[in-house]
Design a protein around this motif. Structure first.
Motif, PDB file in Angstrom:
ATOM      1  N   ASN A  27       0.932  -1.229  -0.113  1.00  0.00           N
ATOM      2  CA  ASN A  27       0.018  -0.066   0.077  1.00  0.00           C
ATOM      3  C   ASN A  27       0.972   1.277   0.022  1.00  0.00           C
ATOM      4  O   ASN A  27       1.363   1.913   1.120  1.00  0.00           O
ATOM      5  CB  ASN A  27      -0.820  -0.142   1.295  1.00  0.00           C
ATOM      6  CG  ASN A  27      -2.087   1.088   1.202  1.00  0.00           C
ATOM      7  OD1 ASN A  27      -1.646   2.241   0.855  1.00  0.00           O
ATOM      8  ND2 ASN A  27      -3.231   0.774   1.814  1.00  0.00           N
ATOM      9  N   GLU A  77       0.565   4.363  -0.491  1.00  0.00           N
ATOM     10  CA  GLU A  77      -0.307   5.553   0.083  1.00  0.00           C
ATOM     11  C   GLU A  77       0.093   5.505   1.730  1.00  0.00           C
ATOM     12  O   GLU A  77       0.841   6.345   2.301  1.00  0.00           O
ATOM     13  CB  GLU A  77      -1.463   5.836   0.034  1.00  0.00           C
ATOM     14  CG  GLU A  77      -1.964   6.073  -1.394  1.00  0.00           C
ATOM     15  CD  GLU A  77      -1.480   7.497  -1.873  1.00  0.00           C
ATOM     16  OE1 GLU A  77      -1.269   8.282  -0.894  1.00  0.00           O
ATOM     17  OE2 GLU A  77      -1.124   7.606  -3.094  1.00  0.00           O
ATOM     18  N   LYS A 108       3.584  12.417   0.060  1.00  0.00           N
ATOM     19  CA  LYS A 108       2.169  12.143  -0.760  1.00  0.00           C
ATOM     20  C   LYS A 108       2.610  11.742  -2.076  1.00  0.00           C
ATOM     21  O   LYS A 108       3.560  12.369  -2.585  1.00  0.00           O
ATOM     22  CB  LYS A 108       1.249  13.348  -0.630  1.00  0.00           C
ATOM     23  CG  LYS A 108       0.402  13.251   0.658  1.00  0.00           C
ATOM     24  CD  LYS A 108      -0.598  14.215   0.543  1.00  0.00           C
ATOM     25  CE  LYS A 108      -1.649  14.240   1.508  1.00  0.00           C
ATOM     26  NZ  LYS A 108      -2.694  15.051   1.582  1.00  0.00           N
ATOM     27  N   ALA A 109       2.126  10.936  -2.778  1.00  0.00           N
ATOM     28  CA  ALA A 109       2.598  10.335  -4.003  1.00  0.00           C
ATOM     29  C   ALA A 109       2.537  11.375  -5.122  1.00  0.00           C
ATOM     30  O   ALA A 109       3.347  11.504  -5.862  1.00  0.00           O
ATOM     31  CB  ALA A 109       1.540   9.112  -4.579  1.00  0.00           C
TER      32      ALA A 109
END
Length: 527
Positions: free
Chosen positions: A488, A490, A499-500
């Motif tokens: 995961n 995120e 954050k991506a």
């Protein structure tokens, strides 16, 4: 300070009767035998050979009963006793050479000293030699110094000599009987003064070991403070206390804080030895409890990670309880302890006036412990992004605070997503486990300066192997390498305050978002 002159006979008698003793905090005898021979040569030729310094006190210390090759009997007189602070090697040499009332113990390190009757008057060469065995044929040349003050032995070792040589030895005996040894006598019951004097006169330049002094003052047949500290050291070795000498001042400050309400080894010198012995279980409980709290509640798994080592002292005071008893505290107290820790870290209030700050915190944490009104943790601090623009330097307090902040957010490995084993990673605490989130090589190519590249806000848990895998890749490229069916991304990025969408190769955009989240988490930690 009183100045006196001691004859060799007086030295021998005083040491044998127990009037002069070697305190346990002194080193053992370390001189080579050639140096002992040179000392006698200096005395014989009237060269300066130094003075002795005694501390005359009514206080009973742990004293060494061995002097050179002899085991001394128990003192024959009541106190005061003269403890040797300086000149131990000279006094031990003189006593062991000339003492003839006690039976020597076997000691392979000690060799008898002889006077060479053929040495002549050369001022440079020594007339005294350390010899293991003297053959019968050599007895006309070498005279044993151990019989110089022994009338029976003196006659036995001169009867075979001619009158000329007997005259030389008579003159030798006369010189050693008449010589006086300068002695300074410090008369004081103030231990702090004695500690300062001992430190300043130590001609080897070795700082005073307060723990050894304190051990001498608290010693009893069934309690050796050094042994207690060694046991505690061994128990807490994986927290960073690798040796008795390591961080001994910090340990002693914890003891002083618990027993005297003030930090600092010097505070302990005024304490009663019996009280230290009786209260030592509280000390052990306090230090153990403080370290357990730091480890389990704040992720401080090693002393090297504590931004300000003196912060250990108030916590040790809080957790100090008699053996077998633990401190019981409620949720509000728990939150206040954590609030104090984080506000102290982010405010850097222990970076100056440490003693004053520690005394204040000791007072307030005791009020907290007793359920009384207190200001413990009420520290005014305003955190903003400036803190996280500091450079990442492993030994700096700000960096340690930042690492602990990361540690308290359940960090994951960026590449695999697995939970980071903080005990394993932080025990060694070095630069190899932390690397740039936006790769250094990439940012250099973008024209960024080192100060901007190396700020705290650009670091995260990233092993050397992971960093090599990333190399010079753009963040947008290495982000695509993350993943897998069970990863995961995120959650992993969130554990590193990222954050991506910020891995779009825009460093300023990345910093803006991460700085905001770091500040928000710091505010949360500080309550």
């Amino acid at each position: 300070m009183e100045y006196q002159a001691y004859s060799i006979r007086k030295i021998l008698d005083a040491a044998t009767s127990g009037e002069i003793r070697i305190p346990a905090f002194q080193r053992g005898f370390v001189w080579e035998m050639d140096r002992v021979a040179h000392l006698l040569d200096s005395i014989y030729k009237g060269y300066p050979f130094g003075s002795l310094l005694f501390w005359r006190t009514k206080q009973q210390l742990a004293a060494e009963r061995r002097l050179g090759t002899f085991i001394l009997p128990a003192p024959q007189a009541e106190y005061p006793i003269d403890y040797v602070l300086d000149g131990q090697q000279r006094l031990t040499s003189i006593f062991t050479v000339f003492q003839n009332e006690l039976k020597p113990e076997p000691n392979p390190e000690w060799t008898d000293i002889y006077f060479d009757l053929n040495a002549g008057d050369n001022p440079q060469d020594s007339a005294f030699l350390a010899l293991e065995n003297v053959e019968e044929a050599e007895r006309h040349r070498y005279f044993p110094m151990r019989v110089l003050f022994d009338s029976v032995g003196y006659r036995a070792n001169t009867d075979h000599l001619d009158k000329a040589k007997i005259a030389v030895i008579d003159k030798l005996q006369e010189k050693f009987k008449e010589v006086t040894i300068p002695v300074q006598v410090l008369k004081s019951e103030d231990r702090s003064i004695v500690a300062i004097v001992f430190e300043r006169i130590n001609h080897l330049g070795v700082a005073l070991d307060t723990m050894q002094l304190l051990s001498a003052w608290t010693w009893s047949e069934d309690f050796d403070l050094l042994d207690k500290f060694r046991d505690l050291r061994d128990e807490l070795s994986d927290f960073g206390f690798a040796g008795v000498g390591d961080d001994s001042d910090l340990i002693l400050s914890c003891v002083a804080g618990i027993l005297a309400k003030e930090p600092g080894p010097e505070t302990l010198l005024a304490l009663n030895g019996a009280d230290v012995r009786a209260q030592f279980p509280r000390v052990e409980q306090g230090i153990r409890g403080a370290i357990d709290f730091l480890r389990t509640q704040l992720k401080v798994v090693n002393l090297k990670l504590l931004p300000y080592p003196s912060m250990l002292v108030p916590l040790a005071v809080f957790f100090a309880e008699p053996e077998g008893k633990d401190v019981v505290y409620n949720s509000a107290t728990y939150q206040r302890l954590k609030r104090w820790f984080w506000r102290t870290c982010f405010s850097a209030r222990y970076s100056s006036q440490t003693r004053k700050t520690t005394i204040h915190d000791i007072q307030q944490v005791e009020l907290l412990k007793n359920g009384q009104p207190n200001t413990f943790g009420d520290i005014d601090v305003k955190i903003d992004e400036t803190f996280f623009r500091n450079s990442f330097r492993v030994g700096a307090a700000a960096t340690k605070t930042f690492v602990l902040l990361l540690s308290n957010n359940s960090p994951r490995s960026l590449l695999s997503g697995k939970q980071i084993d903080l005990d394993k990673v932080l025990q060694s605490y070095n630069r190899s486990e932390f690397h740039h989130t936006y790769p250094r090589a990439f940012l250099r190519d973008q024209g960024y300066e080192e100060a901007s590249i190396n700020m705290l806000a650009n670091f995260c848990f990233l092993s050397g192997a992971e960093n090599r895998n990333i190399g010079k890749k753009k963040p947008s490229v290495y982000l695509s390498d993350l993943g897998g069916p069970e990863h995961n991304i995120e959650e992993t990025l969130a554990s590193a305050f990222c954050k991506a969408e910020e891995f779009n190769d825009d460093y300023e955009f990345f910093l803006k978002g991460r700085l905001a989240r770091l500040v928000a988490f710091a505010e949360k930690l500080m309550g």
